[in-house]
Design an enzyme around this catalytic site. Structure first.
Site, PDB file in Angstrom:
ATOM      1  N   GLU A   3      -8.066   8.032  16.635  1.00  0.00           N
ATOM      2  CA  GLU A   3      -6.723   7.749  16.100  1.00  0.00           C
ATOM      3  C   GLU A   3      -6.563   6.297  15.642  1.00  0.00           C
ATOM      4  OE1 GLU A   3      -5.050   9.974  15.103  1.00  0.00           O
ATOM      5  OE2 GLU A   3      -5.544  11.738  16.308  1.00  0.00           O
TER       6      GLU A   3
ATOM      7  N   GLU B 181      -4.687  20.718  19.487  1.00  0.00           N
ATOM      8  CA  GLU B 181      -4.835  19.406  20.110  1.00  0.00           C
ATOM      9  C   GLU B 181      -3.609  19.147  20.989  1.00  0.00           C
ATOM     10  OE1 GLU B 181      -5.308  16.042  17.480  1.00  0.00           O
ATOM     11  OE2 GLU B 181      -5.935  14.758  19.128  1.00  0.00           O
TER      12      GLU B 181
ATOM     13  N   HIS C  78      -9.659  12.024   8.965  1.00  0.00           N
ATOM     14  CA  HIS C  78     -10.168  12.526  10.241  1.00  0.00           C
ATOM     15  C   HIS C  78     -11.405  13.409  10.055  1.00  0.00           C
ATOM     16  CE1 HIS C  78      -7.683  11.207  13.526  1.00  0.00           C
ATOM     17  NE2 HIS C  78      -6.570  11.789  13.123  1.00  0.00           N
TER      18      HIS C  78
ATOM     19  N   GLY D 237       3.390  14.973  13.290  1.00  0.00           N
ATOM     20  CA  GLY D 237       3.364  14.866  11.828  1.00  0.00           C
ATOM     21  C   GLY D 237       2.437  15.884  11.199  1.00  0.00           C
ATOM     22  N   ALA D 238       1.194  15.931  11.682  1.00  0.00           N
ATOM     23  CA  ALA D 238       0.217  16.837  11.085  1.00  0.00           C
ATOM     24  C   ALA D 238      -1.019  16.888  11.968  1.00  0.00           C
ATOM     25  CB  ALA D 238      -0.166  16.367   9.686  1.00  0.00           C
ATOM     26  N   MET D 239      -1.929  17.818  11.636  1.00  0.00           N
ATOM     27  CA  MET D 239      -3.106  18.029  12.482  1.00  0.00           C
ATOM     28  C   MET D 239      -4.330  18.295  11.619  1.00  0.00           C
ATOM     29  SD  MET D 239      -4.329  18.139  15.456  1.00  0.00           S
ATOM     30  CE  MET D 239      -6.080  18.382  15.663  1.00  0.00           C
ATOM     31  N   GLU D 240      -5.423  17.635  12.002  1.00  0.00           N
ATOM     32  CA  GLU D 240      -6.624  17.575  11.167  1.00  0.00           C
ATOM     33  C   GLU D 240      -7.615  18.723  11.383  1.00  0.00           C
ATOM     34  OE1 GLU D 240      -5.884  15.429  13.756  1.00  0.00           O
ATOM     35  OE2 GLU D 240      -7.689  14.879  14.853  1.00  0.00           O
TER      36      GLU D 240
ATOM     37  N   HIS E 263      -4.388  10.297   6.220  1.00  0.00           N
ATOM     38  CA  HIS E 263      -4.775  10.196   7.634  1.00  0.00           C
ATOM     39  C   HIS E 263      -5.517  11.455   8.080  1.00  0.00           C
ATOM     40  CE1 HIS E 263      -4.111   8.934  11.905  1.00  0.00           C
ATOM     41  NE2 HIS E 263      -4.138  10.243  12.105  1.00  0.00           N
ATOM     42  N   GLU E 264      -4.941  12.618   7.819  1.00  0.00           N
ATOM     43  CA  GLU E 264      -5.571  13.859   8.288  1.00  0.00           C
ATOM     44  C   GLU E 264      -6.879  14.100   7.540  1.00  0.00           C
ATOM     45  OE1 GLU E 264      -4.244  14.745  10.945  1.00  0.00           O
ATOM     46  OE2 GLU E 264      -2.311  13.757  10.666  1.00  0.00           O
TER      47      GLU E 264
HETATM   48  N1  TRP Z   1      -4.338  14.517  15.761  1.00  0.00           N
HETATM   49  C1  TRP Z   1      -3.005  14.480  15.198  1.00  0.00           C
HETATM   50  C2  TRP Z   1      -2.993  13.261  14.325  1.00  0.00           C
HETATM   51  O1  TRP Z   1      -3.549  13.203  13.320  1.00  0.00           O
HETATM   52  C3  TRP Z   1      -1.946  14.382  16.240  1.00  0.00           C
HETATM   53  C4  TRP Z   1      -1.285  15.646  16.684  1.00  0.00           C
HETATM   54  C5  TRP Z   1      -0.829  16.632  15.898  1.00  0.00           C
HETATM   55  C6  TRP Z   1      -0.923  16.005  18.004  1.00  0.00           C
HETATM   56  N2  TRP Z   1      -0.219  17.578  16.666  1.00  0.00           N
HETATM   57  C7  TRP Z   1      -0.255  17.217  17.941  1.00  0.00           C
HETATM   58  C8  TRP Z   1      -1.078  15.412  19.225  1.00  0.00           C
HETATM   59  C9  TRP Z   1       0.235  17.844  19.082  1.00  0.00           C
HETATM   60  C10 TRP Z   1      -0.584  16.027  20.371  1.00  0.00           C
HETATM   61  C11 TRP Z   1       0.068  17.234  20.302  1.00  0.00           C
HETATM   62  O2  TRP Z   1      -2.527  12.239  14.616  1.00  0.00           O
HETATM   63 ZN    ZN Z   2      -4.661  11.264  13.770  1.00  0.00          ZN
END
Ligand code: TRP
Ligand code: ZN
Length: 885
Positions: A326, A127, A307, A267-270, A303-304
């Site tokens: 978001e 993302e 998602h 922070g993290a990615m879903e 949060h993740e």
């Molecule tokens: N979608 C992620 C969230 O939960 C956001 C995110 C994670 C992101 N890594 C990223 C956005 C790198 C831009 C670039 O909020």
């Molecule tokens: Zn998010």
């Protein structure tokens, strides 16, 4: 790095894709000096786009194309066109497969986008537009495909091979290599793709869903962190249950995985079934993580996880709709955190954060609507506005429709759009259809940037026993020049009688009085609401629970605010009355400082806080929040021209006065809570957070007295406490104190104890970066030479540079411009290898319009220097050019 001038992309230009991808089959061959990616895409012409067969334009950046086959025919150079950012081929039938092989270099990828290496492991971040750095693809969220992924790597260094979905096959390969294949049956956009290969251990558990399915849960970390996963696992199981109970949402796959990585931009990615987390958002145990860190882990895990429905099962049509997932998901995780902890305290923290940081963004050169209508670089739009204001907008829908109506709307949204890529309008439409509601005017919250102002005035007619409130709304101009029409502003309010009791509310024309708190909707530029049967002049309590993200003003006297602090039935507004009182008092001190007069603190603030401090019935976390004066950043935000020195001097003076006048009360509460901390094992739960929060804010005031018994207590807390919350507070208190020898010793002991724990060292850097004592920049520069520091790790950059420029305002804004020069140098350096981090670190410089003309000139000069520094990433280019426009 770009070769052309970055260009603006507009929402109004959106067109559905010419082609669709039904199946994506990927094979990754991972090596130490390169990796190979084979992609087979099963594609077809998008029937929505008519019959002809236009060229197929695939996204791709920093890829070395080795081969391309269209419909099983190998293409030669003449059959396709290749640029820096696209591969164009020419299909001859409506359905076909496209096979490509590319070579990439994860081992030198410092931008941490696409496939990269972190602490020896391979991982991905796709993302928003990172997948195009992995293979040629239609890298846009409205192209959704199933994925099968085979990962091949050396067995010894990379025993764990993961991707989205379910594992379907694995086995040994040649030359000490091995492979695993994963299949994700749910169609998803490429931004949710993930791959991990590394030497990882995992903590395992299971969750039984509402339909009695068993889901395997795994948290993967580096072996030395295996003892720090329990809190995240507990948080995950709580999140899964909460989403079933609150939204009726059940998890879909048979396995859910979280992987912790040390180098991560956010922070993290879903990613579907395989969330990738910054290790700071996973690892937590009493000895190494503070209460705040524990709460952050719980919130981000939730949060993740949330998602999976709000983002993955129902995704975004285009990136302008980012807040669709978001804003809604932040609203969902806030509700979860409120239910797991103290709801009022959670609301106070969220609002303080929004008012300080989102309001500043909304008033600055990067101001944009919750649904922006143009951007240059989408990574710049993962903002406080899209996330936090977006969540407030969803919260207002919740307020307007009520909990039941909102749930009907979310049920319809998930049911209607499951498997689709949709827009904010689709979300609103589901809310309307499920409730027979009309939200057409409300939708302006999505398209109009800026923080609305709501000025309220009153008039009481004793003879008629009527009381009227008149609301005037306005919204400042923003750089997009969008004309501002009136918003729908839900205002929850109550009226207090002379004893502080709520009056049953009845508006003119209503048959009978109802509850003592209600929501009215302000929909016009100016609007009056008249209440009847009001026997005496009441005191209004307005915008309870912060029912709308606006700047409300009402001409309260300080005595009235003190009355609200004591009597308002709404806990949030009791806190807010205290904040408004503090703001009035602090602004008076700022004025005195500017006039060269001696500072004199209004006794009423001391008395009000003494009452709070001695009230044993109050939630201790509330007491801690009420004792916290508005921060310097907030005082900056509400100033027309922020006087950095006066703000700092006024606030420090007030803190010292409070510490002196309230010493006895603070000392009693500190000692009582410290005793309890000694006797109680660490528990990560609301009442324990509350006790430690009060203990620790008390200690930070007490140390301002400089008394030897406080120093002794601080050193004892530092030396003997086994939890990081108490230890780090003691360290921070010492670092901000004049006790140089004790300070130096504590810093050295702490660094020696935790030198092998990078997340704890981040705290060590932050505490020092935040010290407002003179000489801040020199301290930060010296710390950059520390062996534990590196600019390559985003957490380190945030811990040291982010904390300095964002929180240490008196040092960062030094009148000689040295702080600005320092930050600009770093942004130029970061721009070359991690544009996303460079662009985010720039934020403090973009606020130049807030300061006096001398500082404005210095800040602008640094922005201009960055602009002229050479080849800028689109990320930095966009922020710098908009800031100077
Ligand atoms: N979608 C992620 C969230 O939960 C956001 C995110 C994670 C992101 N890594 C990223 C956005 C790198 C831009 C670039 O909020
Ligand atoms: Zn998010």
């Amino acid at each position: 790095m770009r070769t052309e001038q970055p260009k603006m992309i507009y929402l109004k230009d959106y067109q559905a894709p010419d082609y669709l991808i039904d199946e994506t089959h990927l094979t990754f061959e991972l090596f130490e000096d390169h990796s190979l990616v084979h992609a087979q895409l099963v594609m077809r012409r998008n029937p929505e786009r008519g019959a002809g067969l236009p060229p197929l334009v695939l996204d791709g950046q920093q890829l070395e194309l080795l081969s391309v086959n269209l419909a099983d025919q190998e293409l030669t150079d003449a059959d396709y066109q290749l640029s820096d950012s696209h591969l164009t081929v020419h299909p001859t039938s409506a359905t076909f497969t496209l096979d490509t092989t590319v070579k990439i270099h994860p081992e030198t990828n410092t931008a941490l986008e696409g496939l990269y290496k972190s602490s020896g492991m391979f991982c991905t971040q796709c993302e928003a537009e990172g997948f195009r750095k992995i293979t040629y693809y239609l890298d846009r969220p409205d192209v959704m495909s199933t994925f099968t992924t085979t990962v091949i790597a050396e067995q010894h260094s990379y025993p764990v091979l993961l991707s989205n979905g379910n594992p379907i096959a694995s086995g040994p390969g040649e030359d000490g290599r091995h492979w695993a294949t994963w299949e994700d049956p749910f169609k998803k956009p490429a931004y949710l793709f993930a791959l991990v290969a590394g030497d990882l251990w995992c903590v395992e558990d299971t969750f039984t869903t509402m339909t009695e399915r068993t889901v395997a849960l795994r948290i993967y970390v580096e072996p030395e962190n295996i003892d720090k996963c329990q809190h995240a696992m507990t948080s995950l199981k709580k999140s899964m249950r909460w989403d079933e109970e609150t939204y009726g949402r059940e998890y879909d796959l048979d396995i859910f995985m979280i992987v912790a990585v040390n180098d991560f931009n956010m922070g993290a990615m879903e990613n579907k079934g395989l969330n990738i987390f910054n290790s700071s958002a996973v690892l937590a145990r009493a000895e190494t993580a503070t209460d705040a860190a524990h709460q952050r882990v719980e919130a981000i895990v939730a949060h993740e996880y949330f998602h999976n429905w709000s983002g993955n099962r129902v995704t975004c049509r285009d990136w302008f709709q980012l807040s669709l997932k978001e804003g809604f998901t932040v609203f969902r995780d806030s509700g979860f955190s409120a239910d797991m902890n103290s709801a009022t305290v959670k609301r106070i923290q969220d609002v303080a954060y929004l008012r300080t940081h989102q309001f500043a963004e909304d008033a600055g050169p990067m101001a944009h609507a919750v649904r922006p209508d143009s951007f240059i670089e989408i990574s710049n739009f993962y903002t406080l506005t899209v996330y936090e204001k977006g969540s407030e907008v969803v919260g207002m829908i919740h307020t307007l429709l009520g909990a039941e109506g909102f749930r009907k709307g979310s049920d319809l949204y998930f049911e209607r759009h499951d498997g689709q890529a949709v827009t904010c309008d689709d979300f609103i439409k589901a809310m309307e259809d499920a409730n027979g509601a009309d939200l057409s005017q409300f939708k302006r919250w999505y398209s109009q940037a800026g923080t609305p102002r709501l000025a309220v005035s009153e008039s009481y007619d004793a003879a008629a026993k009527t009381y009227s409130l008149t609301f005037r709304q306005s919204c400042p101009d923003t750089p997009d020049k969008v004309e501002k029409l009136p918003f729908v502003i839900p205002v929850e309010l109550g009226l207090l009688d002379g004893k502080g009791a709520g009056i049953a509310l009845r508006l003119v024309g209503e048959a009978a009085a109802g509850a003592t708190s209600r929501v009215i909707s302000v929909t016009e530029a100016e609007q009056t609401f008249t209440f009847v049967d009001i026997a005496e002049q009441p005191l209004p309590s307005l915008l309870r629970g912060f029912s709308a993200p606006v700047k409300l003003s009402f001409p309260y006297s300080r005595d009235q605010l003190m009355f609200l602090m004591q009597h308002d039935s709404d806990g949030f507004n009791r806190w807010d009355a205290g904040q408004q009182l503090s703001v009035q008092v602090l602004q008076e001190l700022i004025g005195q400082h500017q006039a060269g007069q001696p500072l004199k603190l209004d006794q009423r603030l001391i008395d009000a806080l003494r009452t709070v401090l001695s009230d044993e019935r109050l939630d201790q976390a509330m007491v801690a929040e009420m004792l916290s004066l508005p921060g310097e950043a907030y005082l900056t935000e509400i100033s027309d021209v922020a006087d950095v020195d006066a703000i700092h001097a006024a606030r420090e003076f007030a803190r010292k006065q409070l510490a002196d006048h309230l010493f006895e009360g603070l000392w009693l509460r500190y000692q009582a809570n410290r005793e309890l901390s000694k006797q109680t094992p660490y528990v990560a739960a609301a009442e324990h957070f509350a006790r430690r929060a009060l203990q620790n804010i008390a200690l930070s005031y007490l140390m301002l007295s400089g008394k030897p018994e406080v120093l002794a207590a601080t050193l004892d807390q530092f030396d003997t406490s086994e939890n990081m919350t108490e230890r780090l507070t003691a360290l921070a208190v010492l670092v901000n104190s004049p006790f140089e020898a004790e300070k130096a010793k504590a810093l050295a002991v702490f660094a020696e104890n935790f030198k092998d724990n990078p997340l704890v060292m981040d705290q060590w850097f932050s505490v020092q970066a935040g010290s407002t004592l003179p000489g801040g920049l020199a301290r930060v520069q010296a710390l950059m030479e520390h062996p534990a520091f590196t600019l390559k790790n985003p957490n380190k950059v945030r811990a040291l540079i982010g904390a300095f420029a964002g929180q240490n305002l008196i040092n960062f804004h030094a009148a000689d411009g040295s702080g600005y020069r320092f930050l600009a140098d770093l942004v130029i350096e970061l721009n070359a290898f991690n544009p996303q981090i460079a662009s985010r670190q720039l934020a403090p410089l973009t606020r130049w319009r807030k300061y006096d003309s001398a500082r404005q000139a210095l800040m602008k000069a640094e922005l201009e220097r960055i602009r002229a520094s050479g080849e800028l990433s689109s990320d930095v280019f966009e922020v710098v050019s908009k800031s100077l426009a």
